[in-house]
Design an enzyme around this catalytic site. Sequence first.
Site, PDB file in Angstrom:
ATOM      1  CG  ASP A  28      72.914  32.159  59.295  1.00  0.00           C
ATOM      2  OD1 ASP A  28      73.558  32.889  58.518  1.00  0.00           O
ATOM      3  OD2 ASP A  28      72.619  32.515  60.457  1.00  0.00           O
TER       4      ASP A  28
ATOM      5  CG  ASP B 123      69.245  36.469  56.614  1.00  0.00           C
ATOM      6  OD1 ASP B 123      70.420  36.162  56.889  1.00  0.00           O
ATOM      7  OD2 ASP B 123      68.587  37.294  57.283  1.00  0.00           O
TER       8      ASP B 123
ATOM      9  CG  ASP C  16      59.064  23.372  51.654  1.00  0.00           C
ATOM     10  OD1 ASP C  16      59.437  23.676  50.502  1.00  0.00           O
ATOM     11  OD2 ASP C  16      57.904  23.003  51.891  1.00  0.00           O
TER      12      ASP C  16
ATOM     13  CE  LYS D  71      56.215  26.651  50.721  1.00  0.00           C
ATOM     14  NZ  LYS D  71      56.470  25.231  50.932  1.00  0.00           N
TER      15      LYS D  71
ATOM     16  CE1 TYR E 203      64.389  39.201  55.852  1.00  0.00           C
ATOM     17  CE2 TYR E 203      66.671  39.906  55.868  1.00  0.00           C
ATOM     18  CZ  TYR E 203      65.693  39.001  56.228  1.00  0.00           C
ATOM     19  OH  TYR E 203      66.034  37.891  56.968  1.00  0.00           O
TER      20      TYR E 203
END
Length: 331
Positions: free
Chosen positions: A232, A228, A204, A171, A124
Amino acid sequence: MKRIAVITGDGIGREIVPEAVRVLEAVEVELDYVYIDAGEGAFKKTGSAISAEAIKTMKGCDAILKGPTTTPLGGGFRSIAVTLRQELDMFANVRPAKSYGKKYGAVHDNVDIVIVRENTEGLYCGIEIDESDDVKKSVLLATRNGCERIVSYAFEYAKKNNRKKVTAVHKANILKKTGGLFSSVAKEISSGYPGIEFDEKLVDACAMLMAKEPQKFDVIVTTNLFGDILSDLALGLTGSIGLGASANVGEKYAMFEAVHGSASDIAGKGIANPASIILSSAMMLDHIGLEGGSRIRNAVEKCLKEGKKLTPDLGGGATTTEFTDYVISKL
Ligand code: NAD
């Protein structure tokens, strides 16, 4: 008297932000509110989603209380939340996710996770390149300073709030440079906190484990995009994103906002869950050193546990205003 910049925002922002102000007034904290026009509504009126003047005003306030703002897909103006996080260098985004029981929509009982998301770098960072009509690039930025300050923030948060464990999520097996830097910095910093358990997860595997056994997580520290998405997910486990409060904190400035967006599908119906922004305003009171935050949190918790006046996202039939009235009655 503390000055609060209030962005009502778009969509359900116009319905839930006034409810948070009502709760703040009910706990009788003396605040001077400065209303700022920003988002899609402001863009349609003035051609600018947020003005330089508005940002200057916000810098002169003690905190910002922000409702969700709409961001166009693809082109158009940049997200107000992302712009402010970067402009005001609010690098730490703290997003608690707590469940109040399966009876009220939670997928799992006893979820109590705090996600500390890096706010200014990662994918971002705003560096996007048009190589050609058919090839586009978005840069993933990681700096040692950026990694150090977010991981340190997460450990300090854990220490202050009596949390037992910090999990660094990345990751680094594939994103060897950026993820590798985040991972090695996290390991270095964790050694300075022997009283707090530390582990690492690939994003993951983390998502899978969160869905199956969210009770295994305490504080998660992660990069911008992963934070982000995972926040959620965590809120989905608690029953509704409408419970999602958050703080964006930097050295100088702080902004408190609902995790969710402007929810055009329910905007104007008066049924949005205002708990997210009410709980965000409680975090704001703690941050600016005023009393009332715990009273607000306890009142919301009582209402959620009793389950009498829940909004439809939690399986109830109450309106936004009815839920807030009930919270105020429990203060
Ligand atoms: P959204 O979070 O607005 O909505 C996702 C789903 O959750 C919808 O079904 C919605 O009805 C529901 N929901 C969200 N908040 C709720 C609440 N308080 N009570 C009950 N239900 C609620 O996500 P979206 O639809 O992907 O995004 C809509 C717009 O919001 C987009 O323009 C997006 O860019 C923007 N957005 C803004 C922010 C922000 O301002 N910080 C954050 C996320 C998305």
